[in-house]
Design an enzyme around this catalytic site. Structure first.
Site, PDB file in Angstrom:
ATOM      1  N   GLU A 139       7.009 139.272 -24.792  1.00 31.20           N
ATOM      2  CA  GLU A 139       7.141 140.636 -24.550  1.00 31.20           C
ATOM      3  C   GLU A 139       7.962 141.656 -25.299  1.00 31.20           C
ATOM      4  O   GLU A 139       6.953 142.812 -25.591  1.00 31.20           O
ATOM      5  CB  GLU A 139       6.980 140.691 -23.633  1.00 31.20           C
ATOM      6  N   ASN A 156       4.103 146.648 -22.049  1.00 30.09           N
ATOM      7  CA  ASN A 156       3.952 148.190 -21.729  1.00 30.09           C
ATOM      8  C   ASN A 156       5.418 148.536 -22.107  1.00 30.09           C
ATOM      9  O   ASN A 156       6.353 148.309 -22.024  1.00 30.09           O
ATOM     10  CB  ASN A 156       4.344 148.782 -19.982  1.00 30.09           C
TER      11      ASN A 156
END
Ligand code: B3K
Ligand code: ZN
Length: 883
Positions: A298, A265
């Site tokens: 990530e 995210n």
């Protein structure tokens, strides 16, 4: 269930310019309001606006400030459709009610250990509110969170904190704004009792970035390695790709209940705790390495995934294959490149090759899916990374970097396709990549055969390749692929032979670099039959083929055992040195399996033992490399090579070789254990992790013999261990053999660590994976153990996943393993379809086994398919497995 096809892709009729979200987080329910500025893609279009929604209760819907009339919308269990939206840009306001407390699927908004968190990729945002939940709809988001201040003192979302304050009734709020456009799958929210480890990073252009890693207070000391990894990743991406972080804040939150490893995210990465928390006492070298890799992964998504995202979910490998490639390179640069490559290729062979040869085989860009969650696979990820690696092999580092630069220049802020990536690579290098795109559309692992011949008169050496891709579901006829094969040539005494020119297709190509001959050249095999002839070769060489595993293929060569022993002893390509040993091991294991099946006595080839002895004794070799080189191919890898997989025979043979090696190399293994102890405090650096890896491999060999002296040695190692790497390795070594020592040390370990859920998972998985006979009963009991919980994915992966990874017990002839899994899948499916579907995948290779086992596995798959209310996730895997 409905199947969705890539060929049916249509651009959205409406774009969302901005999305203002507001969450009222409550104990019974959560109210979500969204205010969206909607514009038609084509001015004046009058298409209905279809919004996705699942398990959300619609409270109100307004268009341009007015309640929408009943006749202007339509609601069903999956959609809210505005049948006659206004013709120009308009404001859409929707209020929904959701219940995160009851959300056990762990997608959308849910609770983990009392805290709120989200997981939206791939299609979880629709469980929060009605939305065009597709990655090509990108918008600027704000997010206001309101909650009880004592219960949820920390309120986080994407981007920058704009405003915060106290409210009446013990509540408070925070308002976040993300300045970058993003698809809904990158939205995140976290609220809870968390504290942060804070640090800063100064980017190459001088921007100061605040870094925060959030966990419950008691876990903060365990976040140091994650922070180190994050800073290393940020620096690496600047140095290697010139990519800088683009906001002033980067948050990572660790949560104990999470379906996958982690989620990228925008500026608010959410992680499974096991990939953040580490201390020397509780985490192994393997955990430290995984944290480094996944924190990197990530973080790297910020550019490859977030700034440039996917047009649709079929393009998943665009971001995942590329980002896995990037994290692999990062880990290589932080440790040993050869060993990292060995680990990655082993993973590919053990998991991806079987998938590519089974009923779930799909290209790295699938053509269709029922449930996208089922396509977060080793094929999309790891084979996808191999495809990216081939660009680098073909274009070299500098050409690859040019391609990346052009990709960002062209597509920053866009949602794009795999062709866009391909085009950037091609155009930046003016390269002829001919039919390379077939790697995106053809499933199955190419089989490549190579035949060599030496002509002493002409002083030429020829390699004749022939290739074929096996049929896969829905793809019966395949075209030849473009396969880069890195080749070196060795003299009989093991030196590299300089390569100056190669004939191909009737032309002589010079392969010098800066006027110098090369020692490795890339042959571009792209026809069904393709021949390459090396010129000026003065003696019959030993070819070192597919150096560095330059393409994800199965290679079958005419190398003799003698050639392979020579490569094992001398190849200057470290990967191929290991590979030569593996080819020998695979051949050896397969021939012993045949002996076992025919009840012939098992005899270990003494040359094999001597080859390994030389490796162990070679002080010039990296210790981690030695540890890999003396490790036999996994049972799954061998079963995958058999006509009919025979788990009992493979297991018996692998155990036989291990014991035989332990006996014959006992002196070497003993001195390896003794010489590689250390009383220094734990450090995670290459020298020390390599030392521990080698010591623990040797210990495992020795303890496999199960005699008292060696079990005691392992017990001493267990007791004197000062870190989890050594402790759990000694525990596993002892636990190989049933008996009192095993029981005692397992109990001792549990009592020591019962308060640490991550360590307890190691204890669960070690027992689950055990090959001791009849282990299913023990695993059944562990399901009832207080430390187990079917709602926590990590525990399911440890116990149920661990059990299915043990061929002898999962494939037990009495069907007990299959029944165990069949029952569990049905229970799990009611709680968490994504996890259930990952577990049911263990059945998908059922046709590889004998008729008797096939019938037993089929019975379980049929039982699953017959169940009421089965999720689409499990339905897709089970039905495709039976098809
Ligand atoms: N992109 C996420 C995957 C989420 C999958 C959800 N079903 C993790 C990663 O690959 O970085
Ligand atoms: Zn990823």
């Amino acid at each position: 269930p409905r199947e969705i096809f890539l060929k049916d892709y249509k651009m959205p009729d409406y774009y969302f310019d901005s999305v203002d979200l507001s969450f009222l987080l409550g104990e019974e329910k959560t109210i979500v309001s969204s205010k969206i500025i909607v514009s038609p893609r084509i001015e004046g279009n009058s298409h209905p606006l279809v919004l996705d929604g699942r398990d959300v209760k619609l409270l109100s819907v307004k268009v341009d400030d007015k309640d929408l009339k009943e006749e202007d919308f339509h609601l069903d269990s999956h959609h809210l459709t505005l049948t006659r939206p206004p013709s120009g840009t308009f404001t859409l306001e929707i209020v929904t009610e959701i219940c995160p407390q009851n959300n056990t699927s762990l997608e959308g908004l849910y609770k983990s250990s009392g805290n709120f968190c989200t997981q939206c990729e791939a299609e979880g945002f629709r469980k929060i509110t009605f939305f065009q939940d597709r990655p090509d709809v990108m918008a600027i988001y704000t997010c206001r969170i309101e909650a009880d201040k004592t219960l949820y003192p920390v309120l986080l979302s994407n981007g920058n904190l704009i405003e915060q304050g106290d409210l009446e009734g013990g509540k408070h709020y925070a308002l976040w704004k993300d300045p970058f456009k993003k698809p809904s799958y990158l939205f995140a929210l976290v609220a809870g009792q968390l504290e942060s480890r804070d640090d800063t990073f100064i980017t190459s252009s001088g921007r100061e970035v605040s870094l925060r890693i959030w966990t419950p207070a008691q876990d903060l000391p365990k976040t140091a390695h994650a922070m180190y990894s994050l800073k290393a990743a940020m620096k690496w991406d600047e140095e290697v790709f010139g990519l800088e972080y683009d906001l002033d804040l980067f948050n990572i939150v660790a949560v104990p209940d999470f379906n996958m490893g982690a989620m990228e995210n925008k500026s608010l990465n959410i992680f499974n705790s096991k990939l953040v928390l580490a201390s020397p006492e509780t985490a192994t070298d393997g955990d430290y390495a995984a944290i480094l890799g996944v924190i990197g992964h990530e973080y790297f998504h910020n550019w490859t995934g977030n700034r440039v995202t996917c047009r649709d979910w079929f393009q998943l490998s665009l971001k995942e294959g590329l980002t896995v490639f990037r994290d692999q390179e990062f880990s290589s640069d932080m440790g040993s490149r050869t060993v990292k490559r060995i680990a990655d290729v082993s993973r590919l062979r053990n998991f991806q090759f079987p998938q590519d040869a089974g009923p779930m085989a799909h290209p790295i860009r699938p053509h269709s899916y029922i449930k996208m969650d089922n396509f977060y696979t080793v094929t999309v990820y790891e084979k996808g990374a191999e495809v990216v690696r081939m660009y680098k092999t073909l274009l070299e580092s500098s050409g690859f970097r040019k391609g990346m630069d052009l990709y960002f220049k062209r597509h920053d802020g866009q949602a794009v396709t795999c062709e866009d990536f391909f085009a950037a690579m091609r155009d930046a290098n003016d390269a002829d990549l001919s039919n390379f795109l077939l790697w995106y559309s053809q499933a199955g692992t190419p089989n490549v055969k190579v035949v060599s011949s030496y002509n002493s008169e002409a002083m030429t050496f020829s390699l004749k390749f022939s290739q074929g891709v096996p049929a896969t579901p829905g793809q019966h006829v395949k075209e030849p692929m473009f396969i880069p094969v890195a080749v070196g040539l060795l003299t009989s005494s093991g030196e590299d032979i300089p390569i100056t020119s190669v004939y191909h297709d009737g032309t002589l190509e010079t392969v010098m670099e800066n006027g110098q001959p090369v020692f490795t050249t890339i042959l571009k095999v792209n026809k069904k039959e393709d021949e390459f002839v090396f010129a000026n070769i003065a003696e019959r060489p030993i070819p070192s083929l597919l150096r560095g595993f330059s393409a994800p293929i199965r290679l079958d060569s005419d190398l003799t055992d003698e050639d392979l022993f020579s490569l094992l002893a001398h190849d200057s390509d470290g990967f191929n040195r290991w590979e030569a040993g593996q080819i020998l091991s695979r051949k050896l294991m397969l021939s012993l399996v045949a002996d076992f099946q025919q009840s012939n006595p098992l005899v270990l080839n003494p040359k094999f033992v001597e080859g390994l002895r030389t490796i162990i004794r070679d002080p010039s070799l990296d210790k981690e490399f030695i540890a890999k080189a003396v490790t036999l191919p996994g049972e799954g890898e061998i079963m995958d090579l058999m006509e009919v997989a025979d788990p009992d025979a493979v297991h018996a043979v692998r155990s036989f070789i291990r014991k035989e090696l332990a006996l014959q190399l006992k002196e070497e293994f003993l001195s390896t254990v003794i010489n590689n102890r250390s009383s220094e405090p734990y450090t995670f650096d290459h020298e020390n992790l390599a030392r521990r890896a080698l010591k623990n491999v040797a210990l495992a060999y020795l303890a496999s013999l199960g005699d008292e002296e060696l079990t005691n040695l392992a017990l001493d190692e267990y007791k004197s261990a000062t870190n989890m790497t050594d402790q759990v390795a000694a525990l596993a070594a002892i636990a190989q053999n049933p008996g009192l020592a095993r029981e005692e040390v397992l109990l001792d370990f549990y009592q020591k660590w019962s308060d640490d859920f991550l360590v307890v998972n190691k204890w669960l998985s070690l027992q689950a994976m055990s090959d001791i006979p009849g282990n299913v009963a023990n695993v059944q009991n562990l399901l009832k153990h207080p430390s187990f919980d079917l709602r926590n994915p990590n525990k399911v992966y440890a116990l149920v996943g661990g059990f299915c990874a043990s061929p002898v017990n999962f494939h037990a002839k009495d069907g007990s393993g299959y029944k165990f899994l069949g029952d569990i899948v049905l229970q799990l499916d009611k709680l968490n379809p994504q996890v259930a579907s990952r577990m049911v995948s263990a059945f998908s290779r059922w046709r590889r086994f004998d008729d008797y086992r096939q019938a037993l596995a089929k019975e379980q798959l049929e039982k699953i398919l017959a169940a009421n209310g089965l999720s689409e996730n499990v339905y897709e895997i089970a039905s495709k497995s039976l098809a």
